[in-house]
Scaffold this motif. Structure first.
Motif, PDB file in Angstrom:
ATOM      1  N   CYS A   1       0.832  -1.204   0.000  1.00 52.39           N
ATOM      2  CA  CYS A   1       0.000   0.000   0.000  1.00 52.39           C
ATOM      3  C   CYS A   1       0.869   1.258   0.000  1.00 52.39           C
ATOM      4  CB  CYS A   1      -0.885  -0.006   1.241  1.00 52.39           C
ATOM      5  SG  CYS A   1      -1.829   1.501   1.434  1.00 52.39           S
ATOM      6  N   ILE A   2       0.555   2.186  -0.893  1.00 54.29           N
ATOM      7  CA  ILE A   2       1.329   3.436  -0.974  1.00 54.29           C
ATOM      8  C   ILE A   2       0.511   4.619  -0.442  1.00 54.29           C
ATOM      9  CG2 ILE A   2       2.779   2.661  -2.903  1.00 54.29           C
ATOM     10  CD1 ILE A   2       0.874   4.531  -4.668  1.00 54.29           C
ATOM     11  N   SER A   3      -0.369   4.330   0.533  1.00 51.45           N
ATOM     12  CA  SER A   3      -1.262   5.404   0.990  1.00 51.45           C
ATOM     13  C   SER A   3      -0.496   6.600   1.572  1.00 51.45           C
ATOM     14  CB  SER A   3      -2.268   4.865   2.008  1.00 51.45           C
ATOM     15  OG  SER A   3      -1.612   4.410   3.167  1.00 51.45           O
TER      16      SER A   3
ATOM     17  N   GLY B   1      -5.341  -0.796   2.349  1.00 50.01           N
ATOM     18  CA  GLY B   1      -4.886   0.384   3.092  1.00 50.01           C
ATOM     19  C   GLY B   1      -6.047   1.264   3.527  1.00 50.01           C
TER      20      GLY B   1
ATOM     21  N   CYS C   1      -1.584   3.627  -8.015  1.00 45.89           N
ATOM     22  CA  CYS C   1      -1.161   2.504  -7.162  1.00 45.89           C
ATOM     23  C   CYS C   1      -1.421   1.196  -7.909  1.00 45.89           C
ATOM     24  CB  CYS C   1      -1.962   2.510  -5.862  1.00 45.89           C
ATOM     25  SG  CYS C   1      -1.661   1.036  -4.865  1.00 45.89           S
TER      26      CYS C   1
ATOM     27  N   CYS D   1      -6.749  -4.345  -4.355  1.00 43.80           N
ATOM     28  CA  CYS D   1      -7.283  -3.459  -3.312  1.00 43.80           C
ATOM     29  C   CYS D   1      -8.624  -2.861  -3.736  1.00 43.80           C
ATOM     30  CB  CYS D   1      -6.276  -2.346  -3.012  1.00 43.80           C
ATOM     31  SG  CYS D   1      -6.817  -1.246  -1.697  1.00 43.80           S
TER      32      CYS D   1
ATOM     33  N   THR E   1      -6.699   4.404   3.067  1.00 42.29           N
ATOM     34  CA  THR E   1      -7.321   5.351   2.130  1.00 42.29           C
ATOM     35  C   THR E   1      -8.369   4.658   1.257  1.00 42.29           C
ATOM     36  OG1 THR E   1      -5.320   5.052   0.804  1.00 42.29           O
ATOM     37  CG2 THR E   1      -5.518   7.110   2.030  1.00 42.29           C
ATOM     38  N   MET E   2      -8.380   3.309   1.268  1.00 38.35           N
ATOM     39  CA  MET E   2      -9.464   2.570   0.617  1.00 38.35           C
ATOM     40  C   MET E   2     -10.558   2.210   1.616  1.00 38.35           C
ATOM     41  SD  MET E   2     -10.505   1.499  -2.334  1.00 38.35           S
ATOM     42  CE  MET E   2      -9.331   1.015  -3.613  1.00 38.35           C
TER      43      MET E   2
ATOM     44  N   CYS F   1      -8.578   6.887  -2.137  1.00 37.38           N
ATOM     45  CA  CYS F   1      -8.694   5.657  -2.936  1.00 37.38           C
ATOM     46  C   CYS F   1     -10.156   5.221  -3.018  1.00 37.38           C
ATOM     47  CB  CYS F   1      -7.823   4.549  -2.340  1.00 37.38           C
ATOM     48  SG  CYS F   1      -6.071   4.984  -2.332  1.00 37.38           S
TER      49      CYS F   1
END
Ligand code: SF4
Lengths: 87, 362
Positions: free
Chosen positions: B313-315, B342, B328, B335, B344-345, B352
């Motif tokens: 995850c690159i949140s 993550g 991402c 995701c 943000t999802m 996300c």
């Protein structure tokens, strides 16, 4: 989470600043809202409500300002060329 | 609904977009700070109305997203104890800790209750004096005063079974952290309107001056956001970096003094670790000395900050505005909101989740 919804104050109760509440109408749904942070709120005012608290009384004059601003920049855009204001 | 629908007018939005197109002469990157603004932008397609020179990147303004794993773990640990009721805003229930979330704790029998207002948690404590009631207090400056009032109320009623697990965060230090980031590309901010409703505008002056970025306090409806962009671009094109107020129907320069007074009484400013952003000095609120006895960490043990689990995850980059969600590799595939990797999802206000909900998996 910082969602805040405008609603109209229907009535007020309680005189103690921290526990003063108002019934607020959100387009048909009525909720009891704490007015500790909007001590100036009066019946008929629109308040902005977040997690059960009014955080501001909406300034109606300022609320209309954006539309005056729109007219202004619409005219400017018209001067500026073909992408200008809507007909 | 009054003070909402009129700010969604399509023709007016196009006029503002035209004015922006006439004003812009070169590329600019703006960040909207608040997750609620991100949602409006993606939902109403505001980015698509803007000329190609303007890039909107999404900011760290999702309190659910930035709450560290360690606090979620602590909330779960507290909830799992016998005789405890853990109260939380609904958004927190699916935020993953190191091992599961509050929803999982609830389904295995922990008494986890979703509250709409922090005062509901006080009411639960009042009604059930035999049990300890812990309120998971998260949020930015918008929410902090309301949560502070729960502490004030509990104190006035002399409730001994009420405490708060406090993980409050502050917006201006996060804006500084974004600007200081090595990959920063933000040249102007749409500041979070409701945070400004509480705090006013003064704390943005030094940021605008020091970093040379315009900061426009901006509302949440499409016309608000477009006007915010217009004011910001006008400044950038003129070489100005000032604090401006687009959201004047709800924001005054001084902010909400009654709310500030209660915050000053109940909280003190402390350093905080943000999920995805790391440690930021003076970026959080904890309970003040006068309210320390209501601190759940005193009753149930201190939260120990650990490193949040690293994964694909690159949140963190999403929260800094360095990447957009579709960039991402996991987005929409591995995701999704049903199986999020993550925060943000997970969070309904995460960037996300906004892209997935309104634009689909692609
Ligand atoms: S799409 Fe999922 S994995 Fe990628 S940054 Fe967003 S939350 Fe993290």
């Amino acid at each position: 989470m910082c969602l805040a919804v405008p609603g109209r104050v229907l009535d007020l109760s309680g005189d103690e600043p921290l526990t003063r509440v108002g019934r607020v109408d959100f387009g048909g749904v009525v909720k009891e809202i704490n007015l500790a942070f909007a001590p100036e709120a009066d019946v008929g005012d629109y308040v902005l409500v977040h997690v059960g608290f009014a955080i501001a009384v909406i300034d109606e004059a300022e609320a209309a300002r954006i539309f005056a601003h729109l007219d202004e920049i619409g005219e400017l855009a018209e001067f500026a060329g073909p992408l200008g204001a809507e007909p | 609904m009054k003070f909402r629908d009129e700010y969604r007018d399509g023709a007016a939005a196009r006029r503002l977009a035209d004015a922006i197109a006439h004003t812009v002469t070169r590329p600019w990157t703006l960040m909207e700070v608040c997750g609620g603004q991100t949602h409006a932008i993606v939902r109403f397609g505001i980015d698509a109305l803007l000329p190609p020179e303007i890039t909107l990147v999404h900011g760290p303004g999702c309190p659910v997203c930035v709450t560290p794993e360690a606090y979620v773990d602590k909330a779960i640990e507290i909830a799992d104890r016998a005789g405890v009721i853990l109260c939380s805003f609904g958004d927190m229930l699916r935020v993953p800790g190191a091992d599961g979330d509050l929803l999982a704790a609830k389904s295995r029998g922990a008494d986890v209750r979703v509250v709409y207002s922090p005062l509901d948690a006080v009411a639960i404590a009042r009604a059930d004096p035999a049990r300890q009631v812990v309120f998971f207090a998260v949020g930015f400056e918008t929410t902090a005063p309301a949560n502070a009032m729960a502490a004030v109320q509990a104190r006035r009623e002399g409730l001994t079974n009420f405490s708060m697990l406090v993980s409050h965060v502050l917006v201006p230090p996060a804006m500084r952290a974004v600007l200081e980031g090595p990959g920063n590309r933000v040249q102007g901010f749409l500041a979070a309107g409701h945070v400004c409703t509480i705090m006013g505008l003064a704390e943005y002056q030094p940021i605008a001056a020091l970093y040379g970025v315009p900061i426009v306090a901006t509302g949440f409806e499409p016309l608000d956001i477009l006007e915010g962009v217009y004011l910001c671009i006008r400044q950038l094109e003129a070489g100005r970096a000032e604090v401006e107020n687009q959201y004047s129907r709800a924001v005054t320069t001084a902010g909400n003094r009654a709310a500030q007074a209660v915050m000053a009484e109940v909280y003190r400013v402390i350093p905080r670790r943000w999920r995805g952003l790391g440690d930021i000095p003076d970026s959080g609120l904890g309970l003040s000395g006068a309210y320390a006895d209501l601190d759940a960490e005193r009753r149930f043990g201190a939260v120990v900050d650990g490193d949040d689990a690293a994964g694909e995850c690159i949140s963190g980059l999403v929260l800094r505005g360095e990447r957009k969600p579709p960039e991402c590799p996991a987005f929409g595939g591995r995701c999704t909101p049903e199986r999020p990797l993550g925060v943000t999802m997970v969070s309904s206000e995460g960037a996300c989740a906004a892209y997935y909900r309104y634009r689909g998996a692609a």
